[in-house]
Enzyme design. Sequence first.
Site, PDB file in Angstrom:
ATOM      1  N   GLY A  11      17.594  42.887   0.096  1.00 20.60           N
ATOM      2  CA  GLY A  11      16.918  41.935   0.756  1.00 20.60           C
ATOM      3  C   GLY A  11      16.648  40.519   0.047  1.00 20.60           C
ATOM      4  N   SER A  39      27.334  36.881  11.310  1.00 20.67           N
ATOM      5  CA  SER A  39      28.294  35.925  12.089  1.00 20.67           C
ATOM      6  C   SER A  39      28.103  34.452  11.820  1.00 20.67           C
ATOM      7  CB  SER A  39      28.194  36.269  13.385  1.00 20.67           C
ATOM      8  OG  SER A  39      26.899  35.819  13.975  1.00 20.67           O
ATOM      9  N   LEU A  88      13.810  45.782  -1.218  1.00 14.30           N
ATOM     10  CA  LEU A  88      13.081  44.803   0.006  1.00 14.30           C
ATOM     11  C   LEU A  88      13.845  44.777   1.181  1.00 14.30           C
ATOM     12  CD1 LEU A  88      12.418  41.422  -2.585  1.00 14.30           C
ATOM     13  CD2 LEU A  88      11.039  43.735  -2.312  1.00 14.30           C
ATOM     14  N   TYR A 103      16.806  52.047  14.665  1.00 16.04           N
ATOM     15  CA  TYR A 103      17.354  51.251  13.598  1.00 16.04           C
ATOM     16  C   TYR A 103      16.427  50.938  12.666  1.00 16.04           C
ATOM     17  CZ  TYR A 103      19.415  47.446  11.111  1.00 16.04           C
ATOM     18  OH  TYR A 103      19.868  46.465  10.336  1.00 16.04           O
ATOM     19  N   THR A 133       3.769  48.619   2.603  1.00 13.48           N
ATOM     20  CA  THR A 133       3.039  47.547   3.184  1.00 13.48           C
ATOM     21  C   THR A 133       1.557  47.804   3.933  1.00 13.48           C
ATOM     22  OG1 THR A 133       3.095  46.539   5.457  1.00 13.48           O
ATOM     23  CG2 THR A 133       4.367  48.677   5.343  1.00 13.48           C
ATOM     24  N   GLU A 135       0.883  47.634   6.652  1.00 10.59           N
ATOM     25  CA  GLU A 135       0.949  48.026   7.934  1.00 10.59           C
ATOM     26  C   GLU A 135       0.655  49.827   7.921  1.00 10.59           C
ATOM     27  OE1 GLU A 135       1.627  47.267  11.481  1.00 10.59           O
ATOM     28  OE2 GLU A 135       0.653  45.558  10.600  1.00 10.59           O
ATOM     29  N   TYR A 157       7.725  50.582  13.079  1.00 12.47           N
ATOM     30  CA  TYR A 157       7.826  49.861  11.637  1.00 12.47           C
ATOM     31  C   TYR A 157       6.864  50.611  10.677  1.00 12.47           C
ATOM     32  CZ  TYR A 157       7.181  46.311   7.676  1.00 12.47           C
ATOM     33  OH  TYR A 157       6.905  45.951   6.520  1.00 12.47           O
ATOM     34  N   LYS A 161       7.964  53.107   7.420  1.00  8.44           N
ATOM     35  CA  LYS A 161       7.454  52.612   6.056  1.00  8.44           C
ATOM     36  C   LYS A 161       6.819  53.862   5.357  1.00  8.44           C
ATOM     37  CE  LYS A 161       9.061  48.308   5.011  1.00  8.44           C
ATOM     38  NZ  LYS A 161       9.737  47.836   3.791  1.00  8.44           N
TER      39      LYS A 161
HETATM   40  P1  NAP Z   1      12.299  39.466   5.388  1.00  9.65           P
HETATM   41  O1  NAP Z   1      12.314  37.783   5.187  1.00  9.65           O
HETATM   42  O2  NAP Z   1      12.461  39.891   6.810  1.00  9.65           O
HETATM   43  O3  NAP Z   1      13.613  39.711   4.621  1.00  9.65           O
HETATM   44  C1  NAP Z   1      14.203  41.067   4.921  1.00  9.65           C
HETATM   45  C2  NAP Z   1      15.559  41.102   3.949  1.00  9.65           C
HETATM   46  O4  NAP Z   1      16.041  42.499   4.443  1.00  9.65           O
HETATM   47  C3  NAP Z   1      16.634  40.086   4.332  1.00  9.65           C
HETATM   48  O5  NAP Z   1      17.188  39.830   3.215  1.00  9.65           O
HETATM   49  C4  NAP Z   1      17.509  41.106   5.285  1.00  9.65           C
HETATM   50  O6  NAP Z   1      18.895  40.561   5.494  1.00  9.65           O
HETATM   51  C5  NAP Z   1      17.532  42.116   4.483  1.00  9.65           C
HETATM   52  N1  NAP Z   1      17.923  43.434   5.568  1.00  9.65           N
HETATM   53  C6  NAP Z   1      17.739  43.705   6.493  1.00  9.65           C
HETATM   54  N2  NAP Z   1      18.283  44.859   7.065  1.00  9.65           N
HETATM   55  C7  NAP Z   1      18.954  45.154   6.027  1.00  9.65           C
HETATM   56  C8  NAP Z   1      19.994  46.381   5.792  1.00  9.65           C
HETATM   57  N3  NAP Z   1      20.308  47.197   6.693  1.00  9.65           N
HETATM   58  N4  NAP Z   1      20.614  46.245   4.570  1.00  9.65           N
HETATM   59  C9  NAP Z   1      20.307  45.293   3.691  1.00  9.65           C
HETATM   60  N5  NAP Z   1      19.677  44.310   3.753  1.00  9.65           N
HETATM   61  C10 NAP Z   1      19.104  44.298   5.006  1.00  9.65           C
HETATM   62  O7  NAP Z   1      11.127  40.064   4.670  1.00  9.65           O
HETATM   63  P2  NAP Z   1      10.246  39.712   3.505  1.00  9.65           P
HETATM   64  O8  NAP Z   1       9.024  39.215   4.212  1.00  9.65           O
HETATM   65  O9  NAP Z   1      10.862  39.158   2.441  1.00  9.65           O
HETATM   66  O10 NAP Z   1       9.722  41.353   3.223  1.00  9.65           O
HETATM   67  C11 NAP Z   1      10.438  41.845   2.285  1.00  9.65           C
HETATM   68  C12 NAP Z   1      10.029  43.270   2.413  1.00  9.65           C
HETATM   69  O11 NAP Z   1       8.707  43.448   2.055  1.00  9.65           O
HETATM   70  C13 NAP Z   1      10.484  43.952   3.426  1.00  9.65           C
HETATM   71  O12 NAP Z   1      10.651  45.165   3.215  1.00  9.65           O
HETATM   72  C14 NAP Z   1       9.177  44.147   4.320  1.00  9.65           C
HETATM   73  O13 NAP Z   1       8.826  44.999   5.296  1.00  9.65           O
HETATM   74  C15 NAP Z   1       8.282  44.083   3.244  1.00  9.65           C
HETATM   75  N6  NAP Z   1       6.839  43.654   3.328  1.00  9.65           N
HETATM   76  C16 NAP Z   1       6.536  42.253   3.755  1.00  9.65           C
HETATM   77  C17 NAP Z   1       5.337  41.795   3.739  1.00  9.65           C
HETATM   78  C18 NAP Z   1       5.015  40.524   3.996  1.00  9.65           C
HETATM   79  O14 NAP Z   1       3.904  39.957   4.448  1.00  9.65           O
HETATM   80  N7  NAP Z   1       6.365  39.301   4.100  1.00  9.65           N
HETATM   81  C19 NAP Z   1       4.214  42.473   3.603  1.00  9.65           C
HETATM   82  C20 NAP Z   1       4.586  44.101   3.382  1.00  9.65           C
HETATM   83  C21 NAP Z   1       5.689  44.601   3.057  1.00  9.65           C
HETATM   84  P3  NAP Z   1      19.314  39.321   6.376  1.00  9.65           P
HETATM   85  O15 NAP Z   1      18.814  38.098   5.846  1.00  9.65           O
HETATM   86  O16 NAP Z   1      20.796  39.495   6.380  1.00  9.65           O
HETATM   87  O17 NAP Z   1      18.560  39.734   7.559  1.00  9.65           O
HETATM   88  O1  G4F Z   2       3.180  37.691  11.683  1.00 13.39           O
HETATM   89  P1  G4F Z   2       2.974  38.871  12.427  1.00 13.39           P
HETATM   90  O2  G4F Z   2       4.309  39.296  13.117  1.00 13.39           O
HETATM   91  O3  G4F Z   2       2.927  39.918  11.044  1.00 13.39           O
HETATM   92  P2  G4F Z   2       2.509  41.579  11.026  1.00 13.39           P
HETATM   93  O4  G4F Z   2       2.902  42.286  12.381  1.00 13.39           O
HETATM   94  O5  G4F Z   2       1.230  41.554  10.537  1.00 13.39           O
HETATM   95  O6  G4F Z   2       3.507  42.147   9.989  1.00 13.39           O
HETATM   96  C1  G4F Z   2       3.981  41.325   8.629  1.00 13.39           C
HETATM   97  O7  G4F Z   2       2.987  41.884   7.877  1.00 13.39           O
HETATM   98  C2  G4F Z   2       3.207  43.232   7.566  1.00 13.39           C
HETATM   99  C3  G4F Z   2       2.247  43.413   6.169  1.00 13.39           C
HETATM  100  O8  G4F Z   2       0.998  43.800   6.790  1.00 13.39           O
HETATM  101  C4  G4F Z   2       4.537  43.313   6.824  1.00 13.39           C
HETATM  102  F1  G4F Z   2       4.867  44.973   6.621  1.00 13.39           F
HETATM  103  C5  G4F Z   2       5.651  43.316   8.052  1.00 13.39           C
HETATM  104  O9  G4F Z   2       6.993  43.319   7.395  1.00 13.39           O
HETATM  105  C6  G4F Z   2       5.306  41.710   8.322  1.00 13.39           C
HETATM  106  O10 G4F Z   2       5.604  40.770   7.344  1.00 13.39           O
HETATM  107  O11 G4F Z   2       1.789  39.172  13.136  1.00 13.39           O
HETATM  108  C7  G4F Z   2       0.791  39.119  12.501  1.00 13.39           C
HETATM  109  C8  G4F Z   2      -0.346  39.226  13.815  1.00 13.39           C
HETATM  110  C9  G4F Z   2      -0.274  40.424  14.894  1.00 13.39           C
HETATM  111  O12 G4F Z   2      -1.524  41.129  14.795  1.00 13.39           O
HETATM  112  C10 G4F Z   2       0.253  39.808  15.986  1.00 13.39           C
HETATM  113  O13 G4F Z   2       0.064  40.550  17.196  1.00 13.39           O
HETATM  114  O14 G4F Z   2      -0.259  37.967  14.645  1.00 13.39           O
HETATM  115  C11 G4F Z   2      -0.377  38.554  15.970  1.00 13.39           C
HETATM  116  N1  G4F Z   2       0.415  37.656  16.872  1.00 13.39           N
HETATM  117  C12 G4F Z   2      -0.234  36.824  17.877  1.00 13.39           C
HETATM  118  N2  G4F Z   2       0.698  36.097  18.458  1.00 13.39           N
HETATM  119  C13 G4F Z   2       1.843  37.230  16.919  1.00 13.39           C
HETATM  120  C14 G4F Z   2       1.678  36.273  17.908  1.00 13.39           C
HETATM  121  N3  G4F Z   2       2.544  37.729  16.000  1.00 13.39           N
HETATM  122  C15 G4F Z   2       3.787  37.188  16.170  1.00 13.39           C
HETATM  123  N4  G4F Z   2       4.932  37.520  15.514  1.00 13.39           N
HETATM  124  N5  G4F Z   2       4.406  36.169  17.242  1.00 13.39           N
HETATM  125  C16 G4F Z   2       3.215  35.811  18.019  1.00 13.39           C
HETATM  126  O15 G4F Z   2       3.563  35.038  18.822  1.00 13.39           O
END
Ligand code: NAP
Ligand code: G4F
Length: 375
Positions: A11, A39, A88, A103, A133, A135, A157, A161
């Site tokens: 990631g 792509s 990640l 998936y 997470t 979540e 999701y 997780k």
């Molecule tokens: P992100 O921006 O969506 O990045 C996800 C990464 O995973 C990208 O590099 C993506 O590659 C790669 N990936 C997806 N499917 C893959 C596969 N099959 N094989 C190899 N690589 C793959 O996510 P992030 O916000 O940096 O979060 C990082 C991690 O923390 C994730 O596991 C997420 O679920 C977890 N997390 C995030 C948050 C948050 O608030 N950001 C909170 C809690 C947990 P591509 O660039 O090619 O798509």
């Molecule tokens: O920004 P979100 O899509 O993030 P969400 O669902 O909290 O998930 C993110 O945080 C998680 C950690 O708690 C990670 F594990 C996960 O990988 C990801 O990084 O949505 C935040 C909130 C939700 O309640 C959603 O229903 O915003 C609300 N929302 C309202 N309008 C929306 C929208 N979310 C998205 N994406 N797009 C909207 O238009």
Amino acid sequence: MGKSKIALITGITGQDGSYLTEFLINKGYVVHGIIRRSSSFNTGRIDHLYTNPEILNTKLFLHYGDVTDTSNLNRLLEKTHPDEIYNLAAQSHVKVSFEVPEYTAEVDAIGTLRFLDAIRETGLKTKFYQASTSELFGKVQSIPQNENTPFYPRSPYGVAKIYGYWIVVNYREAYNLFACNGILFNHESPRRGETFVTRKITRAVAKIVCGYQKNIKLGNLNAKRDWGYAPEYCEGMWMMLQQNYPEDYVLATGETHTVREFVDLAFKGLGVELEWQGEKEREKGVVKNIDDSLLLEGLINVKPLYKELVLKYIKKNNVVVEVDKNYYRPTEVDLLIGDASKAYNNLGWKPKTKFEELVNIMTLADFEKVIKRGY
Ligand code: NAP
Ligand code: G4F
């Protein structure tokens, strides 16, 4: 000088992967990153690193791979011999996981198992960080949530997780692996994916103010999240792996805010005050006032340009936010608020960036992009 530590990051092209890579390179690590074939270019967040000749192929190595491919993971482990692995990689979008549940499980759940099993098979002495997470808490069973709060995931999701979480715990206990779950609450930045709500908002607000977009359509405005600043959370990941014993940690700010509050602050930073009218699906964000004294400090230099743009495109009573039910989720996580006191006590980790500052950092970055690139 001692031998550099080696880290392997899945990631690496994502938000966290890019900040973690910068952090580890600054700490003197050699970083190997797994990227997916795509792509179109998917390395935008790390281009500044791997186009730097002092970094590419000395401090940073990129390998094609995928966490759905067991033999690829085995080969990469044998080739890179990492001291630390940061897993990640994920299909990380909660709403999308309802569309591609199988998936999501394949990548987020079984992908984690593949890695752990590859470590076990190769017998490699390495430390493993799993991107767990908030979540997992989903329909929260207590407030605030900490490492002892029972889980109740609300999406494919979250369910995938949870498997990742427990398989880490199981391999740690069964095979004595140094494996940790970082239970991270939402963390954001200018590098946040454009379809997550915070970045969707800051991009749209910048475009609306500059006349490239009329309004933004959002789902649940009442959802509450504990939003922190991503680079600080990436440092926390590393801290977990520097301990004597592997444990699981919550990282969070301890504050919670609604999506609506995020929207309000983003507009305010660009000098626009909103008023909310109507309820539920009919709720709208309407421009109440335009006041350039509200402008973010970092924007003072562009004030004349800003005045010209905003006065031209935004008018009082414009409807700039609308609700679109298509963004609702079949099951929602209404409220998240974390208690990171274990991370503070054991790791010395503490979030620094407050909510308003985070919104301002993201709004400013998107406004500058829109001004420069025009989109
Ligand atoms: P992100 O921006 O969506 O990045 C996800 C990464 O995973 C990208 O590099 C993506 O590659 C790669 N990936 C997806 N499917 C893959 C596969 N099959 N094989 C190899 N690589 C793959 O996510 P992030 O916000 O940096 O979060 C990082 C991690 O923390 C994730 O596991 C997420 O679920 C977890 N997390 C995030 C948050 C948050 O608030 N950001 C909170 C809690 C947990 P591509 O660039 O090619 O798509
Ligand atoms: O920004 P979100 O899509 O993030 P969400 O669902 O909290 O998930 C993110 O945080 C998680 C950690 O708690 C990670 F594990 C996960 O990988 C990801 O990084 O949505 C935040 C909130 C939700 O309640 C959603 O229903 O915003 C609300 N929302 C309202 N309008 C929306 C929208 N979310 C998205 N994406 N797009 C909207 O238009």
